[in-house]
Write an enzyme that holds these catalytic residues in place. Structure first.
Site, mmCIF file in Angstrom:
data_model
loop_
_atom_site.group_PDB
_atom_site.id
_atom_site.type_symbol
_atom_site.label_atom_id
_atom_site.label_comp_id
_atom_site.label_asym_id
_atom_site.label_seq_id
_atom_site.Cartn_x
_atom_site.Cartn_y
_atom_site.Cartn_z
ATOM 1 C CD GLU A 265 -1.532 2.319 2.085
ATOM 2 O OE1 GLU A 265 -1.381 3.287 1.708
ATOM 3 O OE2 GLU A 265 -1.174 1.872 3.139
ATOM 4 C CB CYS A 304 -0.756 6.721 1.871
ATOM 5 S SG CYS A 304 -1.908 5.560 3.060
#
Length: 695
Positions: A265, A304
């Site tokens: 990720e 993120c």
């Protein structure tokens, strides 16, 4: 001399020591307070037995977790959450040193604790109280039913290595630990160095709680450059960090040919699209600006999932810029999180600050103009309440850049991982969708519009490029968890640049730590393997009605076969008038006969199910406490007046509840007619007492 940050390996706390015959300790890496630059600790793994730690997980860790069922592991997750909750004030105090405000710490610490609670609940609701998970229906492989197939999930035999980013040292660790632990896979956590001391504090609380099964959790504080050389088939790596690092790790032989599962990720150039209807003054415009500023300033933009591309209609650009400028001025106070009133702290480190400013310069070189904020060193509120420069702090003011050329390559490729966003304009919905897609794959995109047609068009076009989408309008603006908030029940991941994975989120995250295997065999064999009775396996009528047996006495395959009951036309009409269900198939012979599914008037399906209950029930008080559900009901063969039915009820699955004095029994119910044709199949769910004495 500043102390080294400990690792927790092979059941013990470990810190680097001077090599034999030497008086000097390893140099290590200094870790500093993000606001003041003060050295907090040092980090080194010199001398750490990584091979031993991994083997300890594969042996001791697996053995201790294998003794537990899914439900027992789920209850431990809840206890972990309670243990962390009791001491979260300690974590908050440490978190402030990472640059996190109280609000940021809430997201990281309480968010991580919430993940544990969530997986604890999902594990008990959605997984069996066993060690093998059955997936999907039975696949018949022979005409006589003696050979069948089934898919099962079993725990991977290795260790789950979790490499986490610096921005969420608690939540980032726990979002990976929870599903791995629930699956029965031991974890080795490798936090990022700048904030690893907060992850260490979290692990220390869990260790001191005494709740951790031996070998189920280890912590490595510091770099492990040769980690992948020690991994093998059955191990798993979950990585969060930069896309470039993820790509290098993915190319390692352990992943390419060694069978090590690798998921990433990574950073992604997420977008937020303002609909053409969401003009200044509308609830959608206000929600859009409010959300954008939150994403720019929460965790100082070090998420993120943060909004990097602000995609708005050309006519709305100036209004958005002005609204963002005003909201930042009104709501944002930059400074040391320990100072009263500070709403945005520094970046995690001076190195990270310098890297963000380098990326901003790249965006400027590509045509971006700073329209909100400044790249100059900001004046910040200090811990003592004074205001001034902080040369040793990692502070960057919120920055909004504007690109006149929305097709500039850098804006879709360069990420300044801080409080930085870039504004682009579009003319058509198709153009807006194309701009989203140019990010190369994102974790999340949000759309602010109350125009259903535009929302549907945008969502349909951009869904393949996103792991998650948020549709924001006046109806959900207050209840929305926000653009940048992944939830444990939903996919957290995304295609392409975002890492290409979607394993985190819900029970799919648990199953990612398990192997799905097709098993072929007899019903008896598959019953023994899965703990779920399969038609054709042995049954037992016994000398007692199964409803007279407590959970401790009941066995898979215990069965009652009822006598027959004839269905008359009077029964059908009585049921129809009593319930009000006078559908023509039950009341009109000519119309029913014209229907391709019926030979004429037929009995109500629910009449047959009701009668079946009367045929198999034992009415006296006893171990069966309640009938609380019926699942997978299918009506297969119509029943006409003059036909008779009987029912077979077989104990199919027994699931004790760990915290209650009862459990769930799933019964396989089959209704047949006088010709032995199957009339209906379904599962009956009952709650049954565990204790034969109490029963």
């Amino acid at each position: 001399m500043t102390d080294f940050l400990p690792s927790y390996v092979q059941g013990e706390w470990w810190t680097p020591a001077a090599p034999l015959g030497s008086l000097s300790l390893p140099k290590g890496t200094d870790v500093r307070d993000a606001s003041t630059g003060e050295i907090i600790t040092r980090v080194s793994t010199e001398g750490l037995d990584l091979t031993g730690a991994l083997e300890y997980a594969r042996t001791t860790g697996h053995a201790s977790l294998a003794e537990l069922t899914f439900h027992q592991r789920a209850l431990l997750l809840k206890q972990f959450a309670l243990a962390l909750t009791e001491r979260k004030d300690e974590l908050y105090a440490i978190s402030a040193r990472t640059g996190a405000t109280k609000s940021d710490s809430w997201v990281d610490i309480d968010g991580g604790i919430g993940v544990l609670f969530s997986y604890s609940g999902k594990g008990r609701r959605e997984l069996p109280n066993s060690r093998v998970h059955v997936d999907g229906p039975v696949e018949p492989l022979s005409k006589d039913g003696s050979f069948i197939g089934r898919h099962v999930y079993t725990t991977l035999p290795g260790v789950a290595v979790q490499i986490n980013a610096f921005n969420f040292p608690v939540w980032g660790s726990l979002e990976k630990l929870a599903p791995a632990f629930l699956a029965g896979m031991p974890t080795l956590v490798k936090p990022a160095t700048p904030t690893g001391y907060l992850a260490e504090a979290m692990v220390r609380i869990l260790v001191e709680s005494g709740l951790l099964p031996e070998g189920s959790l280890q912590l490595v504080s510091g770099s492990v450059p040769d980690l992948f050389d020690h991994l093998r088939l059955g191990d798993l790596v979950g990585f969060t960090g930069s896309a470039s690092t993820a790509e290098k790790l993915r190319q390692h032989a352990a992943v390419q040919t060694g069978g090590v599962r690798f998921t990433a990720e990574t950073d992604s150039i997420n977008a937020s699209v303002l609909g053409t209807d969401a003009v200044a003054g509308t609830p959608e415009f206000d929600a859009y600006v409010r959300q954008l500023v939150v994403e720019m300033t929460s965790k100082a933009g070090q998420k993120c999932t943060a909004i990097r591309r602000v995609i708005v209609p050309a006519a709305a650009a100036d209004d958005v810029i002005e609204a963002v400028r005003a909201r930042i001025a009104e709501k944002t106070v930059l400074g040391d999180p320990r100072a009263e009133g500070v709403t945005m702290g520094p970046l995690a480190s001076v190195a990270q600050r310098d890297e963000v400013l380098r990326q901003v310069r790249k965006l400027q070189d590509a045509g971006g103009r700073v329209v909100v904020g400044s790249t100059d060193a900001p004046s910040v509120r200090q811990a003592d309440g004074s205001t001034g420069p902080a040369p040793d702090g990692a502070f960057v003011a919120p920055l909004l850049l504007r690109f006149d050329d929305a097709s500039a390559e850098a804006v879709h490729d360069v990420e300044a991982f801080g409080p930085v966003s870039s504004l682009l304009t579009y003319a058509t919905t198709a153009e807006a969708a194309d701009l989203v897609a140019r990010g190369g794959g994102s974790l999340v995109t949000s759309i602010a519009t109350h125009d259903l047609a535009q929302a549907v068009e945008l969502a349909t076009r951009i869904a393949p490029f996103n792991g998650r989408m948020l549709l924001l309008d006046r109806d959900d603006a207050r209840s929305s968890t926000g653009h940048g908030s992944p939830l444990p029940g939903l996919v957290h991941g995304g295609p392409g640049r975002a890492g290409g994975s979607e394993e985190l989120g819900g029970i799919r995250a648990v199953l990612h730590h398990m192997q799905r295997t097709a098993v072929q065999g007899s019903p008896e064999m598959l019953t023994a393997l899965t703990g779920v009775w399969h038609a054709g396996a042995a049954t037992s009528a016994g000398d007692r009605h199964p409803f007279r047996k407590s959970l401790a006495e009941l066995r898979i395959g215990d069965q009652i076969a009822s006598g027959a009951r004839e269905v008359t036309l009077d029964d059908i009409e009585t049921f129809a008038h009593f319930t009000g269900d006078t559908f023509y198939a039950h009341m009109d012979e000519e119309s029913a006969a014209a229907n391709p599914f019926f030979p004429g008037r037929v009995a109500h399906g629910y009449l047959l199910v009701s009668w079946a209950a009367g045929l198999f029930v034992d009415p006296e008080p006893g171990p069966v406490l309640a009938n609380y559900g019926l699942e997978n009901l299918r009506f297969i063969t119509p029943v006409s007046p003059g036909d008779s039915i009987r029912v077979e009820l077989t104990a199919k699955q027994i699931t004790p509840r760990e915290t209650d004095e009862y459990g769930e029994v799933r019964w396989d119910a089959v209704i047949r007619n006088q010709r032995q044709e199957i009339v209906a199949t379904y599962d009956v769910l009952t709650l049954v007492s565990k204790d034969p004495v109490a029963a």
